[in-house]
Design an enzyme around this catalytic site. Sequence first.
Site, PDB file in Angstrom:
ATOM      1  N   HIS A 125       0.823  -1.213   0.000  1.00 14.69           N
ATOM      2  CA  HIS A 125       0.000   0.000   0.000  1.00 14.69           C
ATOM      3  C   HIS A 125       0.856   1.262   0.000  1.00 14.69           C
ATOM      4  O   HIS A 125       0.366   2.342  -0.319  1.00 14.69           O
ATOM      5  CB  HIS A 125      -0.974   0.006   1.185  1.00 14.69           C
ATOM      6  CG  HIS A 125      -0.345   0.219   2.527  1.00 14.69           C
ATOM      7  ND1 HIS A 125      -0.118  -0.815   3.415  1.00 14.69           N
ATOM      8  CD2 HIS A 125       0.099   1.332   3.142  1.00 14.69           C
ATOM      9  CE1 HIS A 125       0.425  -0.334   4.516  1.00 14.69           C
ATOM     10  NE2 HIS A 125       0.564   0.974   4.380  1.00 14.69           N
ATOM     11  N   ASP A 156       0.420  -7.627   1.267  1.00 15.06           N
ATOM     12  CA  ASP A 156       0.791  -6.224   1.503  1.00 15.06           C
ATOM     13  C   ASP A 156       2.306  -6.035   1.549  1.00 15.06           C
ATOM     14  O   ASP A 156       2.825  -5.337   2.423  1.00 15.06           O
ATOM     15  CB  ASP A 156       0.152  -5.720   2.797  1.00 15.06           C
ATOM     16  CG  ASP A 156       0.079  -4.181   2.847  1.00 15.06           C
ATOM     17  OD1 ASP A 156       0.493  -3.551   1.846  1.00 15.06           O
ATOM     18  OD2 ASP A 156      -0.365  -3.639   3.864  1.00 15.06           O
ATOM     19  N   SER A 234       4.865   2.012   8.110  1.00 18.51           N
ATOM     20  CA  SER A 234       4.587   0.943   7.146  1.00 18.51           C
ATOM     21  C   SER A 234       5.847   0.541   6.403  1.00 18.51           C
ATOM     22  O   SER A 234       6.559   1.384   5.862  1.00 18.51           O
ATOM     23  CB  SER A 234       3.537   1.398   6.131  1.00 18.51           C
ATOM     24  OG  SER A 234       2.257   1.285   6.657  1.00 18.51           O
TER      25      SER A 234
END
Length: 564
Positions: A125, A156, A234
């Site tokens: 993402h 992911d 992230s």
Amino acid sequence: MARTKRKRGRKPKNATDEETASQDYSTASKNGANEPSDPDSQEPRRGRPKKIMVASLERCSSRLADSKGDCTAAVKVVPSMEAVVKVFCVHTEPNFSLPWQRKRQYSSSSSGLIVGGRRVLTNAHSVEHHTQVKLKKRGSDTKYLATVLAIGTECDIAMLTVSDDEFWEGVSPVEFGDLPALQDAVTVVGYPIGGDTISVTSGVVSRMEILSYVHGSTELLGLQIDAAINSGNSGGPAFNDKGKCVGIAFQSLKHEDVENIGYVIPTPVILHFIRDYEKNGAYTGFPILGVEWQKMENPDLRMSMGMGPDQKGVRIRRIEPTAPESHVLKPSDVILSFDGVNISNDGTVIIHYIAATFDLVRENIQGGGPIRHGERIGFSYLVSQKYTGDRALVKVFRNLQILEFNVKLATHKRLVPAHIKGRPPSYYIIAGFVFTAVSVPYLRSEYGKDYEFDAPVKLLEKHLHSMAQSVDEQLVVVSQVLVSDINIGYEEIVNTQVLAFNDKPVKNLKSLANIVESCDDDYLKFDLEYQQKVVLKTSTAKAATLDILTTHCIPSAMSDDLKT
């Protein structure tokens, strides 16, 4: 009723975007463009984590050193901070409402880690719909252009590389460690919001289970930790006390009653992604066993099917028509085991930590080492450890007989896909009618993050319960009607499924475009959901299309993928 929510940790370009980057836990899907969060929903504040400076990890207790003369037992191995990079990405997302154009570009920053083979891992993402990706090393003032090698939407994870040799000078790749046990210490390193330099937070592993991955709309093994994971974390690594990477930070739980609950992609999932890429030269995905199953916890249900008191398993409710196992498995079969691992009545299998590794309990465990503890986990983990095209031995109970099948595993073909995998959305326009194929990003673009409550019931029913009958089947809808004299009376048709054209069932968008373009009948007749019918004179409809395209500055009547 208030809903529990998860968010992903990509750092928006400003504080306003940060507030809108939340993810809906109940749907486990990625919010498309930054969408406003509901002030009434149960979302906790993003508390500022207490930063633990690198020096504190290197420093042992002076009191212990004075008393013992040696602080070896108190010092943790310092993880390699030089292998953690900052990822800068410019995104240009598709415009699903106007599929012939894209939205305004925006920027984000996140974290990444350098692995072997001149490669960098980050979250999928973090680079979704990327137009440019740049990396910056710790302590450097240079940003290096990066190339995206693979994007794994389900897990992911994305893989990047940098062609400039200077980037790789003086850095050593991280080493991956074994799956940690509960209460093992972890250190999350990255570049979260709140500053520009590297940040370190510490915690322990508090839970291990099959998690709902927000971005991938899938369920894979995950670790829950109590170290803070904020926007910008992230893609950053989580290290154990030996300095080895045991996971990648990717999302956190938002709820007013909890604090510092973060989630980490564990090493089995990471290594599966890397080996998949190395094996196939591209990411092929995580296979599934294409069945829907029911728990067999009720003794009367087991007895009615003839199962013995020592037999356990789960009952097959439905089988995906596109799945290879649909040729051998049948509804009401009871799956007893998968690849030799027995399945309990609640659909779980038991796992053990053996000599600091992750293994499964079979009939007999020989060698390995001391068993630390056992945990129960959903048997879908067994399937996810396989690769696309692999075979697995499935033992089932059918009509009082035990049968074994060697089934081939494949990825999931959804009628309403969770992602369009970076491709622009498909569309076809005739007489002002804009036809497109439904996907989860499309529903989110049209109805917001609460699309599962606000979208039309017919579309939701097909999204949640319908199965694709063939690999190329799509859910085709009239997205909107661009008003013109030719379509008077049809202007209010919005997001309505197209069932048939001139009495021929519509299989997918490309087949609809082909039969409409080649139609030489006097009328174009579309059968829609809710028993609606659209009838247009063929000659005038095709003639009006060009004027409508010119009026709305649309370059073509169909997307490029439909022209081939």
